[in-house]
Scaffold this motif. Structure first.
Motif, short mmCIF file in Angstrom:
data_model
loop_
_atom_site.label_atom_id
_atom_site.label_comp_id
_atom_site.label_asym_id
_atom_site.label_seq_id
_atom_site.Cartn_x
_atom_site.Cartn_y
_atom_site.Cartn_z
N LYS A 43 0.84 -1.19 0.00
CA LYS A 43 0.00 0.00 0.00
C LYS A 43 0.88 1.24 0.00
N SER A 62 -9.72 7.84 6.65
CA SER A 62 -9.82 6.45 7.07
C SER A 62 -9.74 6.28 8.58
N ASN A 86 -9.02 -2.00 13.13
CA ASN A 86 -9.39 -3.08 12.23
C ASN A 86 -8.15 -3.54 11.47
N GLU A 88 -7.23 -3.40 8.55
CA GLU A 88 -6.70 -2.45 7.57
C GLU A 88 -5.78 -1.40 8.22
N ASP A 89 -5.78 -1.32 9.53
CA ASP A 89 -4.88 -0.41 10.23
C ASP A 89 -3.51 -1.02 10.45
N SER A 115 -7.82 -10.24 12.92
CA SER A 115 -9.28 -10.31 12.72
C SER A 115 -9.91 -11.38 13.58
#
Length: 115
Positions: A43, A62, A86, A88-89, A115
């Motif tokens: 990313k 975000s 989450n 994605e962090d 998760s």
């Protein structure tokens, strides 16, 4: 020169919280902005949040509403309270500091959200 040392990263479950800290030392009297970037695998590097020495703040969309950046000018430290994390962090979080002519970086601290 300014030296930055981060602390507080780690492993947390989704929905949990972590607090990052960044302590500045050296020629800190000219620092006007401090903040956090993060770099996740595959990313782009993302500006997470920053805070001006007068207290104004800015957040990435975000993280807005979940993360809070704070600053203690007397101690030359900033904090990043991260809530409702989450997966994605998950990233390496880098502290930075700007004076009139340079941007300084910390060494980075890993945040992993399972998760």
């Amino acid at each position: 020169q300014v030296q930055l040392v981060e602390s507080g990263g780690g492993l947390v479950q989704a929905g949990g919280s972590l607090r990052l800290s960044c302590a500045a030392s050296g020629s800190t009297f000219n620092i006007n902005v401090m903040g956090w970037y993060r770099q996740a695998p595959v990313k782009q590097c993302e500006l997470v949040a920053y805070i001006h020495n007068r207290g104004s703040t800015n957040y990435a969309g975000s993280v807005k509403g979940r993360f809070t950046i704070s600053r203690d000018n007397a101690k030359n430290t900033i904090g990043l309270q991260m809530n409702s994390l989450n997966p994605e962090d998950t990233a390496v979080y880098y502290c930075y500091a700007d004076d009139v002519s340079h941007r300084y970086w910390g060494q980075g601290t890993q945040v992993t959200v399972s998760s």
